[in-house]
Motif scaffolding. Sequence first.
Motif, PDB file in Angstrom:
ATOM      1  N   THR A   1      -0.244   1.480   1.285  1.00 30.02           N
ATOM      2  CA  THR A   1      -0.542   2.313  -0.270  1.00 30.02           C
ATOM      3  C   THR A   1       0.251   3.404  -0.187  1.00 30.02           C
ATOM      4  OG1 THR A   1      -2.477   3.358   1.384  1.00 30.02           O
ATOM      5  CG2 THR A   1      -2.997   1.496   0.030  1.00 30.02           C
TER       6      THR A   1
ATOM      7  N   PRO B   1       6.150   4.539  -1.847  1.00 31.22           N
ATOM      8  CA  PRO B   1       6.133   5.085  -3.073  1.00 31.22           C
ATOM      9  C   PRO B   1       7.090   3.908  -4.036  1.00 31.22           C
ATOM     10  CG  PRO B   1       8.017   6.171  -1.784  1.00 31.22           C
ATOM     11  CD  PRO B   1       7.031   5.204  -0.746  1.00 31.22           C
TER      12      PRO B   1
ATOM     13  N   LEU C   1      15.994  10.409   2.798  1.00 29.47           N
ATOM     14  CA  LEU C   1      15.909   9.122   2.620  1.00 29.47           C
ATOM     15  C   LEU C   1      16.953   8.464   3.196  1.00 29.47           C
ATOM     16  CD1 LEU C   1      15.171   8.909  -1.188  1.00 29.47           C
ATOM     17  CD2 LEU C   1      13.661   9.066   0.896  1.00 29.47           C
TER      18      LEU C   1
ATOM     19  N   ALA D   1      16.305   5.926  -4.996  1.00 28.41           N
ATOM     20  CA  ALA D   1      15.200   7.073  -4.972  1.00 28.41           C
ATOM     21  C   ALA D   1      14.495   6.725  -6.077  1.00 28.41           C
ATOM     22  CB  ALA D   1      15.891   8.426  -4.876  1.00 28.41           C
TER      23      ALA D   1
ATOM     24  N   ARG E   1      13.172   4.380  -7.487  1.00 22.47           N
ATOM     25  CA  ARG E   1      11.992   3.408  -7.244  1.00 22.47           C
ATOM     26  C   ARG E   1      10.823   4.021  -7.023  1.00 22.47           C
ATOM     27  NH1 ARG E   1      13.866  -2.008  -7.055  1.00 22.47           N
ATOM     28  NH2 ARG E   1      15.790  -2.491  -6.910  1.00 22.47           N
ATOM     29  N   ALA E   2      11.246   5.358  -6.440  1.00 20.48           N
ATOM     30  CA  ALA E   2       9.819   5.942  -5.804  1.00 20.48           C
ATOM     31  C   ALA E   2       8.807   6.410  -6.987  1.00 20.48           C
ATOM     32  CB  ALA E   2      10.350   7.193  -5.000  1.00 20.48           C
TER      33      ALA E   2
ATOM     34  N   SER F   1       7.310   4.592  -9.057  1.00 19.28           N
ATOM     35  CA  SER F   1       6.904   3.353  -9.645  1.00 19.28           C
ATOM     36  C   SER F   1       5.170   3.217  -8.877  1.00 19.28           C
ATOM     37  CB  SER F   1       7.399   2.186  -9.418  1.00 19.28           C
ATOM     38  OG  SER F   1       7.459   1.988  -7.768  1.00 19.28           O
ATOM     39  N   GLN F   2       5.033   3.902  -7.804  1.00 19.11           N
ATOM     40  CA  GLN F   2       3.721   3.410  -7.211  1.00 19.11           C
ATOM     41  C   GLN F   2       2.707   4.692  -7.058  1.00 19.11           C
ATOM     42  OE1 GLN F   2       2.998   0.278  -6.284  1.00 19.11           O
ATOM     43  NE2 GLN F   2       5.124  -0.314  -7.382  1.00 19.11           N
TER      44      GLN F   2
ATOM     45  N   ARG G   1      -0.088   5.037  -8.386  1.00 17.44           N
ATOM     46  CA  ARG G   1      -1.443   4.411  -8.276  1.00 17.44           C
ATOM     47  C   ARG G   1      -1.996   4.724  -6.999  1.00 17.44           C
ATOM     48  NH1 ARG G   1       0.935   0.667 -11.028  1.00 17.44           N
ATOM     49  NH2 ARG G   1       0.729   0.439 -13.377  1.00 17.44           N
ATOM     50  N   SER G   2      -1.125   4.519  -6.215  1.00 19.78           N
ATOM     51  CA  SER G   2      -1.827   4.551  -4.794  1.00 19.78           C
ATOM     52  C   SER G   2      -0.805   5.589  -3.702  1.00 19.78           C
ATOM     53  CB  SER G   2      -1.605   3.254  -4.015  1.00 19.78           C
ATOM     54  OG  SER G   2       0.001   2.799  -3.668  1.00 19.78           O
ATOM     55  N   SER G   3       0.399   5.889  -4.171  1.00 20.97           N
ATOM     56  CA  SER G   3       1.000   6.813  -3.105  1.00 20.97           C
ATOM     57  C   SER G   3       1.207   8.113  -3.572  1.00 20.97           C
ATOM     58  CB  SER G   3       2.366   6.028  -2.999  1.00 20.97           C
ATOM     59  OG  SER G   3       3.422   7.009  -2.396  1.00 20.97           O
TER      60      SER G   3
ATOM     61  N   LEU H   1       3.370  10.303  -2.277  1.00 22.88           N
ATOM     62  CA  LEU H   1       4.830  10.626  -2.362  1.00 22.88           C
ATOM     63  C   LEU H   1       5.325  10.028  -3.789  1.00 22.88           C
ATOM     64  CD1 LEU H   1       7.587  11.285  -1.209  1.00 22.88           C
ATOM     65  CD2 LEU H   1       7.612   9.045  -0.178  1.00 22.88           C
ATOM     66  N   SER H   2       4.702   8.986  -4.502  1.00 19.36           N
ATOM     67  CA  SER H   2       5.448   8.624  -5.678  1.00 19.36           C
ATOM     68  C   SER H   2       4.715   9.598  -6.706  1.00 19.36           C
ATOM     69  CB  SER H   2       4.689   7.072  -5.734  1.00 19.36           C
ATOM     70  OG  SER H   2       5.357   6.742  -7.129  1.00 19.36           O
TER      71      SER H   2
ATOM     72  N   ILE I   1       0.465  14.416   0.467  1.00 22.04           N
ATOM     73  CA  ILE I   1       1.175  13.282   1.499  1.00 22.04           C
ATOM     74  C   ILE I   1       0.924  13.362   2.821  1.00 22.04           C
ATOM     75  CG2 ILE I   1       3.592  13.173   2.270  1.00 22.04           C
ATOM     76  CD1 ILE I   1       4.790  13.469  -0.434  1.00 22.04           C
ATOM     77  N   TYR I   2       0.901  15.050   3.348  1.00 19.92           N
ATOM     78  CA  TYR I   2       0.564  15.316   4.510  1.00 19.92           C
ATOM     79  C   TYR I   2      -0.844  15.010   5.033  1.00 19.92           C
ATOM     80  CZ  TYR I   2       5.421  16.745   4.286  1.00 19.92           C
ATOM     81  OH  TYR I   2       6.747  16.728   4.151  1.00 19.92           O
TER      82      TYR I   2
ATOM     83  N   LEU J   1      -2.740  11.661   5.736  1.00 17.28           N
ATOM     84  CA  LEU J   1      -2.006  10.783   7.114  1.00 17.28           C
ATOM     85  C   LEU J   1      -2.921  10.953   8.349  1.00 17.28           C
ATOM     86  CD1 LEU J   1       1.853  11.579   6.967  1.00 17.28           C
ATOM     87  CD2 LEU J   1       0.607   9.314   6.488  1.00 17.28           C
ATOM     88  N   ARG J   2      -3.857   9.946   8.511  1.00 23.03           N
ATOM     89  CA  ARG J   2      -4.941  10.088   9.849  1.00 23.03           C
ATOM     90  C   ARG J   2      -4.124   9.984  11.072  1.00 23.03           C
ATOM     91  NH1 ARG J   2      -8.405   5.361   7.867  1.00 23.03           N
ATOM     92  NH2 ARG J   2      -6.849   4.724   6.486  1.00 23.03           N
TER      93      ARG J   2
END
Lengths: 251, 317
Positions: free
Chosen positions: A92, A95, B62, B68, B70-71, B73-74, B76-78, B80-81, B131-132, B135-136
């Motif tokens: 999840t 990115p 990176l 880069a 591509r980052a 696109s996500q 919905r969940s990330s 970072l994105s 982002i940080y 992170l569990r």
Amino acid sequence: MTALPAATPKKLGLVIDLDTCVGCHACAVACKQWNDIGEWGPLPDVDGSGPRPEGAWLNRVHSYDVTTPDGTGMTLHFPRSCLHCEDAACVTVCPTGASHKRADDGIVLVDPDTCIGCKLCAWACPYGARELDPVQKTMKKCTLCADRIYNVDLAPEDRQPACVQACPTRARHFGDLADPESAVSRLVAERDGQALLPELGYRPVNRYLPPRPRRNKAGDTGAPARLEDGHGFDADRASPLLRWLDRVLTR
Amino acid sequence: MHPAASVIAFTTLSGAGYGLLVWLGLLVGFGQAGRSPALVLTALLLGAALVAAGLLASLAHLGRPERAWRAFSQWRSSWLSREGVAALAGFVPILGLGWAVLAGAGPALRDAFALALVPASLLTLVCTARIYDTLRPIPAWHNRWVLPGFLALAAASGGALLWALGVLAFALPPHRGDGVVLLVLLALAAAVKWAYWRHIDRHPGGVDPAAALALPAGSAVRSFEAPHTEANFLLREMGFALARKHGARLRRLCLVLLVVLPALALALAWAWPWLRPPAAALVAGSVLVACALERWLFFAQARHLVMTWYAPQGPGV
């Protein structure tokens, strides 16, 4: 897509027997060898033949001295690789969508063509299952040998992960943990197989079979039980002369 | 965690840039643009340059920077994105305000763009912090003090830069209120960081090595053989040890640079107004160095759970 499948019909994974693992690293070497030429490879090293070789390995075997609460000492070898979690945070956080969990069999993979090497998935994995390839600069991880287990070009007995096939003590088992009748599920039930750190909430699929209780007493190992009483002298069965000597010397 | 120069540069520079844009947006949006249109434009340029420099620095982190794009696109969940999308979207009000000032657009449009800077900049800062703090496996990051820390340091460093820019480049007339507001921001940032450090010291987190090996609780575990003889990615990335040795001293240095030294400079500038330009330069430099140092500590003092398998004896690595 970095959305996780709600549930996968199959949960392919490994069951690792910590009782029989001897820490020989054959699984790790076989893994490195196969995946260097596999579909998600290669796994190149920096300074591969030099004094400081370094590269991504998908399986690492740790070795520990353990003393359990009852005072039993033992050696424990612990192979550590991707657990193909159901709640895989490494997926999840990605990115780009390179990191994904397959909806049909639950295998977690990284697409080497779209990974940008941001390392966030490795940070998000508590088990240290991901390593950045120092040459390709993309993230590498256990593929559960997805290019072997369905590979019709291989003989049926070879359609299993390289680590499982290589293990000389049969400490590694591969199968569907969603199927309660599978050999691996039965093994988990019989041997009280453990999920690793379930309290963290990632719902790992792989299971570890804990070491069996150690046989530390002489009687447990098949040796004469009398050897346990300190000095091994059994007065009832000794000759009268020895019994007399024992009495004199004990005084 | 390994304190990568690229990520420290990124979060420090873009943090200061977004902080500056937030204050600029508030000042312009609430009718202070008239004080100096040239200052507005220069501050906007500085903020945008810092943000852009930070984003470029982040590309150096990176492995494959050419991918880069591509980052985005996500989202919905990330986080970072989301950060990437928010950073890109944040350039809309930046360009809008620049255009409005340069083209002499009406004050309503100008102020609207200026006010839009505030949520846009805050949104990117929140994404960065998330982002940080999501992170569990890194207890020092997975806590409630991380987000306030990122926001407070951005507000403090951005405020310091804006004030220094006004004094140095536009010779803003002495105005005691500016200095007091700045001092409050710096003290707030220092207080939040102090609370963060106290929290991670009291709640180091981590897991029982026995549980990490599927052993009964209370088992004593000692590693007698490492899984590999040479370094690997995990040890380089997550086995950083230096900061634990010097941590307490570096934290004190950070607080001195963040609030003590700037407070002295502000006091001198208030007492002798001719000292304002050097004081402004000192404040801006000192606060930026403090932010970079804080970010270095943020990484260097964070321990990843994977080290449980490498060093089960305790927090040595």
